[in-house]
Design a protein around this motif. Structure first.
Motif, short mmCIF file in Angstrom:
data_model
loop_
_atom_site.label_atom_id
_atom_site.label_comp_id
_atom_site.label_asym_id
_atom_site.label_seq_id
_atom_site.Cartn_x
_atom_site.Cartn_y
_atom_site.Cartn_z
N THR A 1 0.82 -1.20 0.00
CA THR A 1 0.00 0.00 0.00
C THR A 1 0.86 1.27 0.00
O THR A 1 0.62 2.20 -0.78
CB THR A 1 -0.93 0.01 1.23
OG1 THR A 1 -1.78 -1.14 1.18
CG2 THR A 1 -1.79 1.27 1.23
N ILE A 2 1.87 1.29 0.86
CA ILE A 2 2.76 2.46 0.91
C ILE A 2 3.48 2.63 -0.42
O ILE A 2 3.63 3.76 -0.93
CB ILE A 2 3.77 2.33 2.06
CG1 ILE A 2 3.05 2.37 3.41
CG2 ILE A 2 4.83 3.44 1.99
CD1 ILE A 2 3.96 2.09 4.59
N THR A 3 3.93 1.52 -1.00
CA THR A 3 4.62 1.58 -2.28
C THR A 3 3.72 2.15 -3.37
O THR A 3 4.15 2.99 -4.17
CB THR A 3 5.11 0.19 -2.69
OG1 THR A 3 6.02 -0.31 -1.70
CG2 THR A 3 5.81 0.22 -4.04
N MET A 4 2.46 1.70 -3.39
CA MET A 4 1.53 2.22 -4.39
C MET A 4 1.36 3.73 -4.27
O MET A 4 1.38 4.46 -5.26
CB MET A 4 0.16 1.53 -4.26
CG MET A 4 0.11 0.12 -4.81
SD MET A 4 -1.57 -0.55 -4.86
CE MET A 4 -1.84 -0.94 -3.14
N VAL A 5 1.20 4.21 -3.04
CA VAL A 5 0.98 5.64 -2.82
C VAL A 5 2.23 6.44 -3.20
O VAL A 5 2.15 7.47 -3.88
CB VAL A 5 0.60 5.91 -1.35
CG1 VAL A 5 0.54 7.41 -1.08
CG2 VAL A 5 -0.74 5.26 -1.03
N VAL A 6 3.40 5.94 -2.76
CA VAL A 6 4.65 6.65 -3.06
C VAL A 6 4.89 6.71 -4.57
O VAL A 6 5.23 7.77 -5.12
CB VAL A 6 5.83 5.96 -2.36
CG1 VAL A 6 7.16 6.48 -2.88
CG2 VAL A 6 5.75 6.17 -0.86
N MET B 1 -0.06 3.08 -9.84
CA MET B 1 1.10 3.89 -10.22
C MET B 1 0.86 4.58 -11.57
O MET B 1 1.10 5.78 -11.71
CB MET B 1 2.34 3.01 -10.29
CG MET B 1 3.61 3.74 -10.70
SD MET B 1 5.09 2.67 -10.64
CE MET B 1 4.80 1.64 -12.09
N LEU B 2 0.39 3.83 -12.55
CA LEU B 2 0.21 4.38 -13.89
C LEU B 2 -0.99 5.31 -13.98
O LEU B 2 -1.11 6.08 -14.95
CB LEU B 2 0.08 3.25 -14.90
CG LEU B 2 1.33 2.39 -15.09
CD1 LEU B 2 1.07 1.30 -16.13
CD2 LEU B 2 2.52 3.25 -15.51
N SER B 3 -1.89 5.25 -13.01
CA SER B 3 -3.01 6.18 -13.02
C SER B 3 -2.54 7.62 -12.85
O SER B 3 -3.32 8.56 -13.03
CB SER B 3 -4.02 5.83 -11.92
OG SER B 3 -3.48 6.12 -10.63
N ALA B 4 -1.26 7.79 -12.52
CA ALA B 4 -0.70 9.14 -12.44
C ALA B 4 -0.83 9.88 -13.77
O ALA B 4 -0.83 11.11 -13.80
CB ALA B 4 0.77 9.07 -12.02
N SER B 5 -0.94 9.13 -14.87
CA SER B 5 -1.15 9.80 -16.15
C SER B 5 -2.47 10.56 -16.14
O SER B 5 -2.63 11.56 -16.85
CB SER B 5 -1.17 8.77 -17.29
OG SER B 5 -2.23 7.84 -17.12
N GLY B 6 -3.42 10.11 -15.31
CA GLY B 6 -4.66 10.86 -15.15
C GLY B 6 -4.47 12.08 -14.27
O GLY B 6 -5.02 13.16 -14.53
N ILE B 7 -3.65 11.92 -13.22
CA ILE B 7 -3.36 13.06 -12.37
C ILE B 7 -2.60 14.12 -13.15
O ILE B 7 -2.63 15.31 -12.81
CB ILE B 7 -2.57 12.62 -11.12
CG1 ILE B 7 -3.45 11.75 -10.24
CG2 ILE B 7 -2.05 13.80 -10.32
CD1 ILE B 7 -2.79 11.25 -8.98
N ALA B 8 -1.92 13.70 -14.23
CA ALA B 8 -1.25 14.67 -15.10
C ALA B 8 -2.24 15.68 -15.65
O ALA B 8 -1.86 16.77 -16.09
CB ALA B 8 -0.55 13.95 -16.25
#
Length: 311
Positions: A20-25, A150-157
């Motif tokens: 969980t921590i790894t996913m968030v980081v 992790m890859l959902s960060a492309s949405g946060i972009a």
């Protein structure tokens, strides 16, 4: 005295907490990656006006990044295998923040191209290390979900236009890049420090491969048809996403004559929707398609092609 950590201390609760921590980081680290990377699309009209650049020259700033980014992927994978995930991630986070700052200080178009290329080299070293970090800190059954988060960060972009547009309006493109560089370096170092210890091999590998599978050489990996098939899939996906992300802001500003803030809002919508669907896709794969990856990928690609044809 400091307690000695052994494999016996890896309780299910600790394993889950590590994942969980790894996913968030990693979600936060990739969000910084994407925001820094895609900010250039909002700044291109201003950069083009200052340096008197046409669309081809503006596009070269994106192309030089993409080409260097691509070339650096393979040696980056070797470095991640050789040195682990933590050190390469720290170095790349700091260095790409440096080149973000230097982009804001460039006095000529040639320097802009140079700094964008170096920026691409640093960011190109990051994905391999980040996937290595996920593999080292998750069990196989949770890896699809962890990777999708992790890859959902492309949405946060999608937040990049919302953040960058007001900054461009208030302080100009040069100071915007300096501001992002400082924030990126500080946040990146903090996230790196929070990354937990890797799981022991007996937990991070598939049970049937932990003991019996022989070591695979890098030459065998590069000769694998599956590796090249996934490379083609990622290439096609990135060509589509980069094209949209890079030129939609310029289109809205110059062809539709929208304000910079309105352009930021409209440019953010597709990515923010993608944030939720990417996480859902990872959960869906782990839940229903863990042993049916071919059906999953073909179905998604077909639906995507149909939707693009209808646009």
């Amino acid at each position: 005295m400091t307690a000695v950590v052994t494999e016996d201390t890896w309780t299910p609760e600790r394993v889950n907490r590590t994942a969980t921590i790894t996913m968030v980081v990693m979600l936060c680290a990739w969000s910084i990656d994407y925001i820094d990377r895609f900010s250039i699309s909002m700044a291109l009209p201003s950069i083009g006006e200052e340096f008197h650049l046409g669309k081809t020259a503006q596009g070269s700033l994106v192309t030089v990044f993409a080409l260097v980014y691509m070339i650096c992927q393979i040696p980056a994978g070797y470095l991640a295998d050789r040195y682990g995930s933590r050190k390469p991630m720290l170095i790349t986070l700091v260095l790409w923040s440096l080149f973000t700052a230097l982009t804001g200080m460039a006095g000529t178009f040639g320097l802009l191209l140079l700094f964008r290329g170096l920026f691409g080299a640093c960011q190109g070293a990051f994905p391999a290390a980040s996937f290595k970090a996920i593999a080292e800190r998750t069990t196989p059954r949770r890896r699809g979900t962890a990777t999708s988060v992790m890859l959902s960060a492309s949405g946060i972009a999608g937040l990049a236009p919302l953040l960058v547009a007001p900054l461009l309006t208030a302080i100009g493109w040069r100071h915007t890049f300096l501001w992002m560089a400082g924030c990126g370096a500080a946040i990146g170092i903090g996230l790196w420090a929070l990354l937990p210890k890797a799981l022991p091999d007996r937990l991070s590998r598939l049970p049937q491969t932990a003991v019996t599978t022989p070591e695979v050489s890098r030459a065998q990996v590069l000769k694998s048809p599956a590796v090249w098939k996934f490379a083609v899939l990622f290439c096609a996906m990135n060509m589509l996403s980069y094209g949209l992300v890079t030129w939609v802001p310029s289109y809205l500003l110059e062809a539709r004559h929208l304000s910079l803030n309105a352009t930021g809002v409209l440019s953010a919508i597709p990515s923010l929707v993608g944030f939720a669907t990417t996480i859902f896709g990872g959960w869906l794969f782990d839940r229903y398609f863990h042993d049916k990856a071919r059906w999953y990928l073909v179905s998604i690609a077909t639906v995507t092609a149909v939707l693009l044809a209808l646009m």
